[in-house]
Design a protein around this motif. Sequence first.
Motif, PDB file in Angstrom:
ATOM      1  N   LYS A  22      -0.448  -5.721   4.426  1.00  0.00           N
ATOM      2  CA  LYS A  22      -0.206  -6.701   3.375  1.00  0.00           C
ATOM      3  C   LYS A  22      -1.157  -7.891   3.491  1.00  0.00           C
ATOM      4  O   LYS A  22      -1.560  -8.275   4.586  1.00  0.00           O
ATOM      5  CB  LYS A  22       1.242  -7.172   3.414  1.00  0.00           C
ATOM      6  N   THR A  26      -0.378  -4.248  -2.332  1.00  0.00           N
ATOM      7  CA  THR A  26      -0.134  -3.534  -1.079  1.00  0.00           C
ATOM      8  C   THR A  26      -0.961  -2.250  -1.006  1.00  0.00           C
ATOM      9  O   THR A  26      -1.507  -1.906   0.042  1.00  0.00           O
ATOM     10  CB  THR A  26       1.365  -3.215  -0.924  1.00  0.00           C
ATOM     11  N   ALA A  27      -1.055  -1.550  -2.142  1.00  0.00           N
ATOM     12  CA  ALA A  27      -1.834  -0.316  -2.172  1.00  0.00           C
ATOM     13  C   ALA A  27      -3.307  -0.573  -1.876  1.00  0.00           C
ATOM     14  O   ALA A  27      -3.971   0.238  -1.227  1.00  0.00           O
ATOM     15  CB  ALA A  27      -1.686   0.365  -3.528  1.00  0.00           C
ATOM     16  N   LEU A  70       4.318   1.755  -4.328  1.00  0.00           N
ATOM     17  CA  LEU A  70       3.678   0.541  -3.810  1.00  0.00           C
ATOM     18  C   LEU A  70       3.121  -0.285  -4.962  1.00  0.00           C
ATOM     19  O   LEU A  70       2.625   0.254  -5.947  1.00  0.00           O
ATOM     20  CB  LEU A  70       2.551   0.890  -2.852  1.00  0.00           C
ATOM     21  N   SER A  91      -4.672  -0.429   2.000  1.00  0.00           N
ATOM     22  CA  SER A  91      -4.368   0.784   2.772  1.00  0.00           C
ATOM     23  C   SER A  91      -5.593   1.312   3.502  1.00  0.00           C
ATOM     24  O   SER A  91      -6.714   1.245   3.001  1.00  0.00           O
ATOM     25  CB  SER A  91      -3.818   1.879   1.857  1.00  0.00           C
ATOM     26  N   GLY A 105      -8.418  -3.317   1.580  1.00  0.00           N
ATOM     27  CA  GLY A 105      -8.862  -2.188   2.385  1.00  0.00           C
ATOM     28  C   GLY A 105     -10.366  -2.138   2.589  1.00  0.00           C
ATOM     29  O   GLY A 105     -10.847  -1.790   3.673  1.00  0.00           O
ATOM     30  N   ASN A 123       2.560   4.729   5.191  1.00  0.00           N
ATOM     31  CA  ASN A 123       2.563   5.539   3.975  1.00  0.00           C
ATOM     32  C   ASN A 123       2.703   7.011   4.331  1.00  0.00           C
ATOM     33  O   ASN A 123       2.071   7.497   5.265  1.00  0.00           O
ATOM     34  CB  ASN A 123       1.272   5.312   3.193  1.00  0.00           C
ATOM     35  N   SER A 127      -0.512   0.581   4.968  1.00  0.00           N
ATOM     36  CA  SER A 127      -0.931  -0.530   4.113  1.00  0.00           C
ATOM     37  C   SER A 127      -0.708  -1.813   4.884  1.00  0.00           C
ATOM     38  O   SER A 127       0.350  -1.998   5.505  1.00  0.00           O
ATOM     39  CB  SER A 127      -0.125  -0.545   2.813  1.00  0.00           C
ATOM     40  N   LEU A 159      -0.764   6.278  -3.692  1.00  0.00           N
ATOM     41  CA  LEU A 159       0.060   5.173  -3.207  1.00  0.00           C
ATOM     42  C   LEU A 159       0.860   4.534  -4.339  1.00  0.00           C
ATOM     43  O   LEU A 159       2.023   4.151  -4.151  1.00  0.00           O
ATOM     44  CB  LEU A 159      -0.814   4.133  -2.520  1.00  0.00           C
ATOM     45  N   SER A 198     -10.346   4.227   2.968  1.00  0.00           N
ATOM     46  CA  SER A 198      -9.344   3.425   2.256  1.00  0.00           C
ATOM     47  C   SER A 198      -8.657   4.234   1.175  1.00  0.00           C
ATOM     48  O   SER A 198      -7.969   3.701   0.326  1.00  0.00           O
ATOM     49  CB  SER A 198     -10.000   2.192   1.607  1.00  0.00           C
TER      50      SER A 198
END
Length: 397
Positions: A303, A347-348, A343, A351, A307, A287, A301, A338, A323
């Motif tokens: 997947k 996914t966000a 994103l 992070s 976080g 990111n 991030s 994010l 996070s």
Amino acid sequence: MSKKLYLDNAATTRVKKEVVEEMRQYFDEYYGNPSSSLYELGRKSKEAIENARKQVADFLNADEKEIYFTAGGSESDNWAVKGVAFANKNKGNHIITTKIEHHAILHTCEYLEKFGFETTYLDVDKYGMIDLEKLKEAIRPETILISIMYANNEIGTIQPIEQIGEIAQEHGIIFHTDAVQALGSVKIDVKKQHIDLLSMSAHKIGGPKGVGGMFIRKGVKIDNFIHGGGQERGRRAGTEGVQNIAGFGKAVEIAERDFDKHIARLTELRDRLIEGIKTNIPDVVLNGHPTMRLPNNVNFSYKYVEGESILLLLDMEGISASSGSACTSGSLDPSHVLLATGLDHGTAHGSIRFSISEEITEEDIDYTVETMKNIISKLRMMSPIKNDEDLKKGNSL
């Protein structure tokens, strides 16, 4: 727990020993009120404040009379936006900012909207960069302020500040930048970059908490922030925290003295961590901008994982990280920064931000990579999302 690694320096930093020593004398020796200049204790306190003012001004290529001390970055942001808005409402009611600003800017703009002000929130690209053409298109005859952060606190992206300043200057608009994360990490020149207002904070650069500052270019029309006595040339009343201000000045002095070596070292460590994560952990997204980013910022991030789970396991291994921004890390909502980069929510949510200091070694970086590799592997084994993805692809679990 074999190590204790603090990798959350974007949230706050350890106060440097030289700063502590500088501050100490204003607790027990020169403890006078700086407004009491008729005797030595007061004069010594006043001298400490003015010395710090010069240290900050020199670092920014500003005039000493353009530096004002505040309680921190959030206060400076509030002062900049509210102060300009109310002082210039006869000229217009429109403010331009971005969707990835610190909440000290976003919430202040929302507050001003209750008083008839209008805000344009610029989009950013996948790297967190604004589009300069979109900025130009957003300008109206009633635009009185452009407030765009110098470097993002979450993803580390550095904006094209000089070009933004040029655009603002060409249109006769006041330009403010939140430089809380940038101070000490990039070369700031308020004259060359056409900056009218700049927010900063001491505790991001090895100084104490509870003190910050604002650069206000001479001639900028802005309301006073706290009414009362004549402190800070009448613009921010209240007896000054001399020891904190002296500590801020010392932290800036150290940042200027060690700047080139400091940046080179952090950049080397940052790139080692980025490459280590990319090489050893699949399905990750870096990111922020790949090159135009803060020298100490690494935000990925991961997947199929959360976080918060990563942070808990990192803490068990002695590693402190974040996070999201420090002010919102307790929230379960995805980072607004994010999401603004495009994103998806899932996914966000996965992070993690590492922010490095010069105390970190290559061995610490390698330990962090190996620890992250093990944590992500463990969490993905338990992830229903990851397992469903594997089943869809025909992979065995």
